[in-house]
Design a protein around this motif. Structure first.
Motif, PDB file in Angstrom:
ATOM      1  N   LEU A 245       0.837  -1.196   0.000  1.00 50.20           N
ATOM      2  CA  LEU A 245       0.000   0.000   0.000  1.00 50.20           C
ATOM      3  C   LEU A 245       0.873   1.248   0.000  1.00 50.20           C
ATOM      4  CD1 LEU A 245      -3.228   0.294   2.052  1.00 50.20           C
ATOM      5  CD2 LEU A 245      -1.654   2.218   2.017  1.00 50.20           C
ATOM      6  N   THR A 246       0.592   2.145  -0.933  1.00 51.37           N
ATOM      7  CA  THR A 246       1.293   3.428  -1.021  1.00 51.37           C
ATOM      8  C   THR A 246       0.382   4.532  -0.492  1.00 51.37           C
ATOM      9  OG1 THR A 246       2.792   2.914  -2.851  1.00 51.37           O
ATOM     10  CG2 THR A 246       2.100   5.190  -2.642  1.00 51.37           C
ATOM     11  N   ILE A 247       0.917   5.410   0.357  1.00 58.17           N
ATOM     12  CA  ILE A 247       0.175   6.567   0.841  1.00 58.17           C
ATOM     13  C   ILE A 247       0.853   7.819   0.313  1.00 58.17           C
ATOM     14  CG2 ILE A 247      -0.762   7.784   2.832  1.00 58.17           C
ATOM     15  CD1 ILE A 247       0.515   4.336   3.426  1.00 58.17           C
ATOM     16  N   LYS A 248       0.109   8.586  -0.484  1.00 57.97           N
ATOM     17  CA  LYS A 248       0.657   9.775  -1.129  1.00 57.97           C
ATOM     18  C   LYS A 248       0.123  11.040  -0.476  1.00 57.97           C
ATOM     19  CE  LYS A 248       1.350   7.773  -5.743  1.00 57.97           C
ATOM     20  NZ  LYS A 248       1.081   7.932  -7.190  1.00 57.97           N
ATOM     21  N   GLY A 249       0.993  12.024  -0.340  1.00 56.53           N
ATOM     22  CA  GLY A 249       0.586  13.307   0.227  1.00 56.53           C
ATOM     23  C   GLY A 249       1.708  14.315   0.118  1.00 56.53           C
ATOM     24  N   ALA A 250       1.492  15.482   0.724  1.00 51.82           N
ATOM     25  CA  ALA A 250       2.511  16.544   0.704  1.00 51.82           C
ATOM     26  C   ALA A 250       3.499  16.314   1.849  1.00 51.82           C
ATOM     27  CB  ALA A 250       1.853  17.907   0.821  1.00 51.82           C
ATOM     28  N   TYR A 251       3.970  15.090   1.951  1.00 54.33           N
ATOM     29  CA  TYR A 251       4.868  14.724   3.047  1.00 54.33           C
ATOM     30  C   TYR A 251       6.310  15.109   2.697  1.00 54.33           C
ATOM     31  CZ  TYR A 251       0.787  11.652   3.473  1.00 54.33           C
ATOM     32  OH  TYR A 251      -0.490  11.158   3.519  1.00 54.33           O
ATOM     33  N   GLY A 252       7.128  15.242   3.735  1.00 56.65           N
ATOM     34  CA  GLY A 252       8.551  15.463   3.514  1.00 56.65           C
ATOM     35  C   GLY A 252       8.911  16.828   2.985  1.00 56.65           C
ATOM     36  N   GLU A 253       8.024  17.824   3.162  1.00 53.29           N
ATOM     37  CA  GLU A 253       8.294  19.181   2.677  1.00 53.29           C
ATOM     38  C   GLU A 253       8.584  20.127   3.839  1.00 53.29           C
ATOM     39  OE1 GLU A 253       5.212  20.512   0.025  1.00 53.29           O
ATOM     40  OE2 GLU A 253       5.179  18.613  -1.082  1.00 53.29           O
ATOM     41  N   THR A 254       9.061  19.586   4.946  1.00 52.74           N
ATOM     42  CA  THR A 254       9.289  20.310   6.213  1.00 52.74           C
ATOM     43  C   THR A 254       8.048  21.100   6.632  1.00 52.74           C
ATOM     44  OG1 THR A 254      10.284  22.345   5.276  1.00 52.74           O
ATOM     45  CG2 THR A 254      11.775  20.499   5.784  1.00 52.74           C
ATOM     46  N   ASN A 255       6.877  20.543   6.366  1.00 51.39           N
ATOM     47  CA  ASN A 255       5.621  21.117   6.849  1.00 51.39           C
ATOM     48  C   ASN A 255       5.144  20.233   7.993  1.00 51.39           C
ATOM     49  OD1 ASN A 255       2.989  21.900   7.377  1.00 51.39           O
ATOM     50  ND2 ASN A 255       2.470  22.205   5.227  1.00 51.39           N
ATOM     51  N   PHE A 256       5.141  20.776   9.212  1.00 51.58           N
ATOM     52  CA  PHE A 256       4.824  19.954  10.362  1.00 51.58           C
ATOM     53  C   PHE A 256       3.443  19.327  10.259  1.00 51.58           C
ATOM     54  CE2 PHE A 256       3.209  19.370  14.752  1.00 51.58           C
ATOM     55  CZ  PHE A 256       4.102  18.382  15.140  1.00 51.58           C
ATOM     56  N   GLY A 257       2.469  20.058   9.739  1.00 55.24           N
ATOM     57  CA  GLY A 257       1.120  19.526   9.611  1.00 55.24           C
ATOM     58  C   GLY A 257       1.067  18.294   8.744  1.00 55.24           C
ATOM     59  N   ASP A 258       1.711  18.338   7.592  1.00 52.71           N
ATOM     60  CA  ASP A 258       1.698  17.199   6.673  1.00 52.71           C
ATOM     61  C   ASP A 258       2.555  16.046   7.196  1.00 52.71           C
ATOM     62  OD1 ASP A 258      -0.051  18.159   4.652  1.00 52.71           O
ATOM     63  OD2 ASP A 258       1.522  19.495   3.952  1.00 52.71           O
ATOM     64  N   ASP A 259       3.676  16.363   7.845  1.00 53.48           N
ATOM     65  CA  ASP A 259       4.498  15.293   8.426  1.00 53.48           C
ATOM     66  C   ASP A 259       3.753  14.596   9.568  1.00 53.48           C
ATOM     67  OD1 ASP A 259       6.538  15.800   6.644  1.00 53.48           O
ATOM     68  OD2 ASP A 259       7.687  17.054   8.017  1.00 53.48           O
ATOM     69  N   LEU A 260       2.990  15.374  10.338  1.00 51.85           N
ATOM     70  CA  LEU A 260       2.156  14.783  11.383  1.00 51.85           C
ATOM     71  C   LEU A 260       1.089  13.889  10.769  1.00 51.85           C
ATOM     72  CD1 LEU A 260       1.165  14.524  14.315  1.00 51.85           C
ATOM     73  CD2 LEU A 260      -0.129  16.643  13.973  1.00 51.85           C
TER      74      LEU A 260
END
Length: 358
Positions: free
Chosen positions: A4-19
């Motif tokens: 399963l792949t989960i895609k998002g705006a992760y890893g952009e040093t945005n705490f909200g998306d990393d959370l």
């Protein structure tokens, strides 16, 4: 084993998306067996450190399911804001993730997905009558095997398009978010400490107005100790430039874990926030918060959680002072958060049922 792949705006040093990424991992690890997880976002060196047992950007990973996890996946900005070519180039340089998203949209239209697709806890709109963006969103969402949205406006879009959807909530509201054990500071100084969570906003003229008024508020308001907080230092470069001579708190995934940064936020007595997850985190930490209405999702959040206050456009200084003066430091979010948690958990467990059937 299911991949399963989960895609998002992760890893952009945005705490909200990393959370968000970490809450999704917690959900999948707790509710699913025999699962191999791979998260997909911006290329970086820190995401693997935040994850427990999942991979990040694993090459040649062929998923059985593609999950689009949280965030505002489909939207368009107001065409009435006359952005010049030079301004657009400047925005692109400050927000390279948006360029990559545009490119990924092109590939998405032309690819044949080998597995199944789910959208979980995401937002739709606004579109400001951009018919191309509306048609694109409708086409993509209609391809999904499961759709779970985070708010009523997104649910209404799906209903209007005759796309079955589950009305949920942002997954950070769910039972799979693990907050610090101590959510109330013991005692307080003579002055309350208010955190100001900022965000660059180049998309509307009111964005510059919000920044200038907030800086003036920081310089002149004396009834509380104020400190700026940057959730996304690599994205909020205009604010970083303005704060270079100030003592501000910034999310640095090389320095903090998710838990330790939450503990830093827990030191504050209340918040003003231009970031959506800043308000969600404030409510979960039981802190009073004022949302800055730079985009509609912040207003929607104040309608979902009635205790959250809204600083509305056109961002009048006296209105902000009034809202901060009236912050209730004994705020009780229990009823509102119970509803949000129930919606988020129901959505996540509905996906689990669909997953099991397939």
């Amino acid at each position: 084993m299911t991949k399963l792949t989960i895609k998002g705006a992760y890893g952009e040093t945005n705490f909200g998306d990393d959370l968000l990424m970490c809450v999704f991992e917690n959900y999948f690890l707790k509710e699913f067996d025999d699962l191999q997880l791979n998260f997909v976002g911006e290329e970086n060196n820190y995401a693997n450190k935040l994850l427990i047992s999942s991979t990040y950007l694993k090459p040649n990973f062929q998923p059985d399911w593609e999950v689009y996890g949280g965030g505002t996946q489909f939207f368009a900005f107001q065409s009435s804001y006359n952005t010049s070519l030079i301004q657009k180039i400047g925005i692109a340089f400050r927000n390279p993730g948006l360029v990559k998203k545009k490119l990924s949209d092109v590939f998405f239209k032309n690819c044949i997905n080998p597995g199944k697709i789910a959208f979980i806890g995401f937002g739709i709109g606004p579109f400001y009558e951009n018919q191309e963006a509306i048609a694109n969103a409708k086409q993509k969402i209609a391809m999904a095997d499961f759709v779970g949205v985070r708010d009523e406006i997104s649910y209404q879009y799906c209903a209007g398009w005759n796309i079955p959807a589950t009305l949920g909530a942002d997954v950070v509201f769910s039972s799979y978010f693990e907050k610090p054990t101590c959510i109330k500071s013991e005692g307080f100084n003579e002055k309350r400490k208010i955190g100001i969570i900022v965000r660059d906003w180049d998309w509307e003229k009111s964005g510059n107005n919000y920044i200038n008024v907030l800086i003036e508020f920081y310089k002149t308001y004396s009834d509380a100790e104020l400190q700026f907080i940057v959730f996304a230092p690599s994205k909020d470069k205009e604010w970083i430039g303005k704060l270079k001579n100030e003592n501000f708190l910034a999310w640095d995934p090389e320095k903090y874990s998710i838990e330790s940064f939450l503990e830093e936020l827990n030191i504050f007595d209340g918040f003003i926030t231009a970031r959506y997850h800043g308000a969600i985190i404030a409510s979960l930490l039981n802190k009073p918060v004022v949302c800055v209405e730079i985009e509609p999702k912040l207003r929607i959040l104040t309608e979902q959680v009635k205790e959250i206050k809204l600083w509305e456009k056109p961002f009048n200084m006296q209105h902000l002072i009034k809202l901060v003066d009236e912050l209730n430091f004994d705020v009780d979010y229990e009823t509102s958060l119970k509803d949000r948690r129930a919606n988020a958990d129901t959505m996540l467990l509905e996906f689990k049922k669909i997953f099991a059937k397939n």
